[in-house]
Design a protein around this motif. Sequence first.
Motif, PDB file in Angstrom:
ATOM      1  N   ARG A 203      -8.882 -14.319   0.257  1.00 61.04           N
ATOM      2  CA  ARG A 203      -9.507 -14.337  -1.062  1.00 61.04           C
ATOM      3  C   ARG A 203      -8.523 -13.851  -2.139  1.00 61.04           C
ATOM      4  NH1 ARG A 203     -14.886 -13.916  -1.363  1.00 61.04           N
ATOM      5  NH2 ARG A 203     -14.468 -14.053  -3.595  1.00 61.04           N
ATOM      6  N   TYR A 204      -7.718 -12.861  -1.803  1.00 63.18           N
ATOM      7  CA  TYR A 204      -6.705 -12.395  -2.755  1.00 63.18           C
ATOM      8  C   TYR A 204      -5.726 -13.507  -3.088  1.00 63.18           C
ATOM      9  CZ  TYR A 204      -2.443 -10.222  -4.505  1.00 63.18           C
ATOM     10  OH  TYR A 204      -1.325  -9.936  -5.255  1.00 63.18           O
ATOM     11  N   LEU A 205      -5.236 -14.211  -2.084  1.00 60.79           N
ATOM     12  CA  LEU A 205      -4.295 -15.296  -2.336  1.00 60.79           C
ATOM     13  C   LEU A 205      -4.942 -16.400  -3.160  1.00 60.79           C
ATOM     14  CD1 LEU A 205      -2.510 -15.573   1.132  1.00 60.79           C
ATOM     15  CD2 LEU A 205      -1.654 -14.472  -0.950  1.00 60.79           C
ATOM     16  N   ALA A 206      -6.199 -16.684  -2.899  1.00 58.23           N
ATOM     17  CA  ALA A 206      -6.895 -17.716  -3.668  1.00 58.23           C
ATOM     18  C   ALA A 206      -6.967 -17.340  -5.145  1.00 58.23           C
ATOM     19  CB  ALA A 206      -8.298 -17.936  -3.121  1.00 58.23           C
ATOM     20  N   ALA A 207      -7.051 -16.043  -5.442  1.00 57.96           N
ATOM     21  CA  ALA A 207      -7.210 -15.585  -6.822  1.00 57.96           C
ATOM     22  C   ALA A 207      -5.898 -15.226  -7.502  1.00 57.96           C
ATOM     23  CB  ALA A 207      -8.138 -14.371  -6.858  1.00 57.96           C
ATOM     24  N   GLY A 209      -2.461 -15.682  -5.733  1.00 55.20           N
ATOM     25  CA  GLY A 209      -1.260 -16.149  -5.058  1.00 55.20           C
ATOM     26  C   GLY A 209      -0.453 -17.136  -5.872  1.00 55.20           C
ATOM     27  N   PRO A 210       0.721 -17.499  -5.357  1.00 53.50           N
ATOM     28  CA  PRO A 210       1.378 -16.999  -4.156  1.00 53.50           C
ATOM     29  C   PRO A 210       1.779 -15.531  -4.341  1.00 53.50           C
ATOM     30  CG  PRO A 210       2.323 -19.097  -4.865  1.00 53.50           C
ATOM     31  CD  PRO A 210       1.483 -18.596  -5.982  1.00 53.50           C
ATOM     32  N   ALA A 211       1.752 -14.765  -3.253  1.00 54.29           N
ATOM     33  CA  ALA A 211       1.972 -13.330  -3.398  1.00 54.29           C
ATOM     34  C   ALA A 211       2.569 -12.746  -2.125  1.00 54.29           C
ATOM     35  CB  ALA A 211       0.655 -12.632  -3.727  1.00 54.29           C
ATOM     36  N   SER A 212       3.224 -11.612  -2.298  1.00 53.11           N
ATOM     37  CA  SER A 212       3.840 -10.903  -1.177  1.00 53.11           C
ATOM     38  C   SER A 212       2.879  -9.865  -0.615  1.00 53.11           C
ATOM     39  CB  SER A 212       5.111 -10.192  -1.647  1.00 53.11           C
ATOM     40  OG  SER A 212       4.782  -9.144  -2.545  1.00 53.11           O
ATOM     41  N   ALA A 213       3.247  -9.295   0.526  1.00 53.53           N
ATOM     42  CA  ALA A 213       2.443  -8.215   1.092  1.00 53.53           C
ATOM     43  C   ALA A 213       2.408  -7.027   0.137  1.00 53.53           C
ATOM     44  CB  ALA A 213       3.017  -7.803   2.448  1.00 53.53           C
ATOM     45  N   ALA A 214       3.527  -6.751  -0.527  1.00 54.46           N
ATOM     46  CA  ALA A 214       3.556  -5.642  -1.495  1.00 54.46           C
ATOM     47  C   ALA A 214       2.627  -5.924  -2.667  1.00 54.46           C
ATOM     48  CB  ALA A 214       4.987  -5.417  -1.985  1.00 54.46           C
ATOM     49  N   ASP A 215       2.565  -7.184  -3.096  1.00 55.02           N
ATOM     50  CA  ASP A 215       1.634  -7.546  -4.167  1.00 55.02           C
ATOM     51  C   ASP A 215       0.194  -7.260  -3.739  1.00 55.02           C
ATOM     52  OD1 ASP A 215       3.632  -8.536  -5.910  1.00 55.02           O
ATOM     53  OD2 ASP A 215       3.537 -10.524  -4.982  1.00 55.02           O
ATOM     54  N   ALA A 216      -0.162  -7.703  -2.539  1.00 54.22           N
ATOM     55  CA  ALA A 216      -1.530  -7.524  -2.053  1.00 54.22           C
ATOM     56  C   ALA A 216      -1.878  -6.048  -1.929  1.00 54.22           C
ATOM     57  CB  ALA A 216      -1.696  -8.223  -0.700  1.00 54.22           C
ATOM     58  N   GLN A 217      -0.913  -5.246  -1.497  1.00 53.05           N
ATOM     59  CA  GLN A 217      -1.167  -3.808  -1.380  1.00 53.05           C
ATOM     60  C   GLN A 217      -1.344  -3.175  -2.755  1.00 53.05           C
ATOM     61  OE1 GLN A 217       1.376  -1.656   1.311  1.00 53.05           O
ATOM     62  NE2 GLN A 217       0.867   0.322   0.416  1.00 53.05           N
ATOM     63  N   THR A 218      -0.553  -3.616  -3.734  1.00 51.70           N
ATOM     64  CA  THR A 218      -0.704  -3.089  -5.090  1.00 51.70           C
ATOM     65  C   THR A 218      -2.083  -3.395  -5.639  1.00 51.70           C
ATOM     66  OG1 THR A 218       1.663  -3.252  -5.557  1.00 51.70           O
ATOM     67  CG2 THR A 218       0.172  -3.295  -7.454  1.00 51.70           C
ATOM     68  N   TRP A 219      -2.576  -4.594  -5.395  1.00 51.50           N
ATOM     69  CA  TRP A 219      -3.900  -5.001  -5.895  1.00 51.50           C
ATOM     70  C   TRP A 219      -5.027  -4.239  -5.214  1.00 51.50           C
ATOM     71  CZ3 TRP A 219      -7.586  -7.752  -2.858  1.00 51.50           C
ATOM     72  CH2 TRP A 219      -8.725  -8.168  -3.567  1.00 51.50           C
ATOM     73  N   SER A 220      -4.943  -4.117  -3.894  1.00 50.83           N
ATOM     74  CA  SER A 220      -6.063  -3.568  -3.128  1.00 50.83           C
ATOM     75  C   SER A 220      -5.986  -2.065  -2.921  1.00 50.83           C
ATOM     76  CB  SER A 220      -6.127  -4.238  -1.748  1.00 50.83           C
ATOM     77  OG  SER A 220      -4.972  -3.908  -0.986  1.00 50.83           O
ATOM     78  N   GLY A 221      -4.764  -1.534  -2.829  1.00 46.06           N
ATOM     79  CA  GLY A 221      -4.576  -0.145  -2.448  1.00 46.06           C
ATOM     80  C   GLY A 221      -4.562   0.065  -0.947  1.00 46.06           C
ATOM     81  N   ALA A 224      -2.686  -2.026   5.010  1.00 50.48           N
ATOM     82  CA  ALA A 224      -2.641  -2.955   6.141  1.00 50.48           C
ATOM     83  C   ALA A 224      -2.443  -4.404   5.724  1.00 50.48           C
ATOM     84  CB  ALA A 224      -3.934  -2.831   6.953  1.00 50.48           C
ATOM     85  N   CYS A 225      -2.044  -4.637   4.467  1.00 52.43           N
ATOM     86  CA  CYS A 225      -1.942  -6.018   3.990  1.00 52.43           C
ATOM     87  C   CYS A 225      -0.876  -6.816   4.736  1.00 52.43           C
ATOM     88  CB  CYS A 225      -1.643  -6.024   2.491  1.00 52.43           C
ATOM     89  SG  CYS A 225      -2.947  -5.274   1.493  1.00 52.43           S
ATOM     90  N   GLY A 226       0.272  -6.204   4.976  1.00 52.06           N
ATOM     91  CA  GLY A 226       1.353  -6.906   5.649  1.00 52.06           C
ATOM     92  C   GLY A 226       0.954  -7.374   7.038  1.00 52.06           C
ATOM     93  N   ASP A 227       0.283  -6.513   7.796  1.00 47.31           N
ATOM     94  CA  ASP A 227      -0.165  -6.887   9.139  1.00 47.31           C
ATOM     95  C   ASP A 227      -1.147  -8.053   9.076  1.00 47.31           C
ATOM     96  OD1 ASP A 227       1.384  -4.883  10.200  1.00 47.31           O
ATOM     97  OD2 ASP A 227      -0.266  -3.454  10.386  1.00 47.31           O
ATOM     98  N   ALA A 228      -2.054  -8.009   8.104  1.00 50.50           N
ATOM     99  CA  ALA A 228      -3.042  -9.082   7.975  1.00 50.50           C
ATOM    100  C   ALA A 228      -2.373 -10.400   7.633  1.00 50.50           C
ATOM    101  CB  ALA A 228      -4.082  -8.713   6.920  1.00 50.50           C
ATOM    102  N   LEU A 229      -1.420 -10.370   6.719  1.00 45.23           N
ATOM    103  CA  LEU A 229      -0.733 -11.604   6.325  1.00 45.23           C
ATOM    104  C   LEU A 229       0.097 -12.156   7.476  1.00 45.23           C
ATOM    105  CD1 LEU A 229       0.228 -10.613   2.689  1.00 45.23           C
ATOM    106  CD2 LEU A 229      -1.383 -12.393   3.357  1.00 45.23           C
ATOM    107  N   ASP A 230       0.655 -11.277   8.288  1.00 44.47           N
ATOM    108  CA  ASP A 230       1.381 -11.752   9.471  1.00 44.47           C
ATOM    109  C   ASP A 230       0.435 -12.452  10.449  1.00 44.47           C
ATOM    110  OD1 ASP A 230       4.049 -11.232   8.982  1.00 44.47           O
ATOM    111  OD2 ASP A 230       3.940  -9.168   9.709  1.00 44.47           O
ATOM    112  N   ARG A 231      -0.763 -11.902  10.621  1.00 48.72           N
ATOM    113  CA  ARG A 231      -1.734 -12.552  11.497  1.00 48.72           C
ATOM    114  C   ARG A 231      -2.138 -13.918  10.954  1.00 48.72           C
ATOM    115  NH1 ARG A 231      -4.007  -7.321  11.616  1.00 48.72           N
ATOM    116  NH2 ARG A 231      -5.591  -7.903  10.053  1.00 48.72           N
ATOM    117  N   LEU A 275      -2.505  -6.204 -13.222  1.00 52.81           N
ATOM    118  CA  LEU A 275      -2.420  -5.099 -12.254  1.00 52.81           C
ATOM    119  C   LEU A 275      -2.327  -5.583 -10.811  1.00 52.81           C
ATOM    120  CD1 LEU A 275      -5.263  -2.912 -13.802  1.00 52.81           C
ATOM    121  CD2 LEU A 275      -2.808  -2.520 -14.034  1.00 52.81           C
ATOM    122  N   ALA A 276      -2.310  -6.891 -10.605  1.00 53.45           N
ATOM    123  CA  ALA A 276      -2.550  -7.437  -9.268  1.00 53.45           C
ATOM    124  C   ALA A 276      -1.294  -7.715  -8.458  1.00 53.45           C
ATOM    125  CB  ALA A 276      -3.370  -8.719  -9.388  1.00 53.45           C
TER     126      ALA A 276
END
Length: 366
Positions: A203-207, A209-221, A224-231, A275-276
Amino acid sequence: MTDILSVRALNRATLARQLLLAREPITVTEAVRRLCGMQAQEPKPPFLGLWTRLDGFQPSDLHGALHDRSLVRATMMRATLHLMTGDDYTAFRTTMQPMLDGALRVLGDRAQGLDLEEVVPAARSLLAEEPRTFSEVRALLQERFPDVNDRALGYAVRLCVPLVMVPTQDRWGFPRASRFTPADEWLGIAPAAEAAMDELMLRYLAAYGPASAADAQTWSGLSACGDALDRLRPRLRVFADDKGRELFDLPDAPRPGEDVPAPARFLPEFDSLVLAHADRRRIISDAHRPSLTTKNLRVRAVFLWDGFARGIWETEYKRKVATLRLRPFERLPQAAIDELSNEGESLLRFIEPDAKETVVSVAEDG
């Protein structure tokens, strides 16, 4: 070979997801769902953020969605208040809990004597009796736990008890001192029992993206974003940015060309778009990023021209005159001033519908 996406390509892709290439004729609930939430640290900004994104948006649209409970205002990403669909809040509130638990560390010594196994049930019981403001909750908890810091009690409740704010008929949906109530009672369903980290990343990428694991962590706080994106990697497209960093995206997500026009737009204070991402060059240059926040950590309202943040804005209303002041980061071309002025007039009419006069001023110094 990995495709490289320029800053401008990332800009257009993100604007497309954020409903900022054209105002869209969708409902407020669908918009908030597509945006995966809107930061709502204060009640007014989401109204402005939806006005700038939706075709024909009226404040009554958001009021209606809040009162029919399809949208809620509650603590979510980065332990800050967000506007979320009721469905998304239910789906992702449990996913946020590790981050919310970690946020308790900021209490430091003030957490002395704080026992969550006692405080959380006590707070839930108080809030189940009737919706209460946090001042009321703190005072009542202090009576029960006199040796615990009252601010620590309130902060722990905010982070550890799933709560939503009760909307009112106030102009922007909520009074300054809002009341809170248990989310499961308001929505008629408890937050999901299991975390849904992978779905949240999609859902984050849909809103955003494209984005890095660091981007996703900055948005969510969430850490575990990197592990999820690897999966999720087998289901995603992988790109690189101009610095070689890995970016993830949904295969069928919009990625318009760099030359797609981007209209002038006004973003409110605290808009999630600014901020995302850890690397925010897709929206604001590194040189101008320090201007985005005040000393007391307020996130300023910015205006976009040709897709990028070109300055900050503020309004004033006196004697039936509504004034919009633009403070560009650098000198703007006349075409930008003309486009921003036209959009700004519309913004003023939305914010101050009773104004007899509207004025848009542009500071000459960049």
